[in-house]
Design an enzyme around this catalytic site. Sequence first.
Site, PDB file in Angstrom:
ATOM      1  CG  HIS A  68      -2.090  -0.833   1.084  1.00  0.00           C
ATOM      2  ND1 HIS A  68      -3.279  -0.375   0.609  1.00  0.00           N
ATOM      3  CD2 HIS A  68      -2.243  -2.154   1.303  1.00  0.00           C
ATOM      4  CE1 HIS A  68      -4.132  -1.379   0.548  1.00  0.00           C
ATOM      5  NE2 HIS A  68      -3.526  -2.473   0.965  1.00  0.00           N
ATOM      6  CE1 TYR A 196      -5.305   6.109  10.178  1.00  0.00           C
ATOM      7  CE2 TYR A 196      -4.615   6.637   7.938  1.00  0.00           C
ATOM      8  CZ  TYR A 196      -4.433   5.942   9.116  1.00  0.00           C
ATOM      9  OH  TYR A 196      -3.370   5.084   9.237  1.00  0.00           O
ATOM     10  N   PRO A 287      -2.438   2.935  18.610  1.00  0.00           N
ATOM     11  CG  PRO A 287      -4.285   1.503  18.581  1.00  0.00           C
ATOM     12  CD  PRO A 287      -3.672   2.626  19.355  1.00  0.00           C
ATOM     13  CE  LYS A 291       5.055   5.583  12.024  1.00  0.00           C
ATOM     14  NZ  LYS A 291       5.806   5.402  10.797  1.00  0.00           N
TER      15      LYS A 291
END
Length: 386
Positions: A68, A196, A287, A291
């Site tokens: 991605h 998001y 989250p 990372k």
Amino acid sequence: MGIIGAGPAGLALANSLEQLGISTVVLEKYSRAHVESRARAGLIEHRTVAFLDSLGLSGRLRAEGVPHASCEFRYRGESFSIPYGELAGGYEHYVYPQQFLVRDLADAYLERGGRLYFSHPVTGVDVDSAVISAQSAADGAELVVECDFVAGCDGFHGVSRQAVPAERLGAFSKRYEFGWLAVLAQAPPSTKEIVYALHEDGFAGHMLRTPTVSRYYLQCPVGDSADNWSDARIWEALERRLAVPGWELSTGPVIEKAVLDMRSYVAERMDHRKLFLVGDSAHIITPAGGKGMNLAIADAQELAAGLRAHYADGESGRLAGYSATCLSRVWQAQEFSHWMLQLLHAPEPGSGEREFMHRLQLSRLSQLRSVPSYAAMFANSYVGVV
Ligand code: APR
């Protein structure tokens, strides 16, 4: 090397050290089935993939994972994509569930004759002698392992951090004023890119896992219970918060749901005498930004390099610098994760600053959308180049 914990950190370290000819023993609290079925992270950075490539451990990840290089932001019914791979110089992520990677790493380690004791919780660590005590969950038999060094890869709730005196460990932490309901559902992805969304009801995220399973996040109040979220309420909230014209959400049975305690923690020192803390045992991160697992594996990579220099070249500088090297990367990731949360979270209702903060968020989003250098900064941090 005695390694406590067979999560991503412990198994990456064990494989890496065995390849360097440094012998290892891994002690894991839970059974193999349990460890390989824990669904958690899923975004694997290019640097992590490159490390796994160098160990010859990325075969299944590259075959079954999906690269991605772009993600999407949504707000007020609008959406835009950021081609972060291109902006960051051609790097990309792989989407590959953490439990699959754990399975691959365990398989590889066992195939090369690695000593991995599942169902052996460690009960004590002596940081001066590097002696580890564990107990078989099956029959209570005690197992004592004498090593040169110990790697505490036993996660945030493990035992190894407790062996470091509080004044050496230091500790910086932050608790966020909201929770995240983390949902795993038997539903095909409704998007090609991670989404998001900023919404006045709170953040919503649509993450990717496999062609039949997806991960979603919904901002919720601190202390909320997953029981308050029926499947119908989850899908209704996702539909509302993620809505953009012409888009449809695929639904399916919810497999797992839990309210995450949104907090970050960083130990000030990741080593003490013969003990090295690796991954979640030394630092946890929210989250946001994906990372946590990447930091854990980066710690393992750095520790392996330090041990190689120590054994092969008799040079101990890199090992001595382990903590400082890892913490610099950890703080960069913390800053990014915090930035993401500030960008996407609706302040609590009733807060006088709510509207002010919301307008700052809209301004950030508009800069991300239209200012290439701003988007490039996001891209570099997201991909993990800087
Ligand atoms: N003895 C032996 N093993 C233990 C003990 C113990 N006393 N306590 C915990 N463990 C094991 C856990 O069962 C787990 O398998 O240590 C392992 C720690 O693994 P993780 O929690 O996955 O931590 P880490 O390898 O650092 O990876 C961090 O995993 O949880 C995600 O978000 C996190 O993505 C991040 C990554």
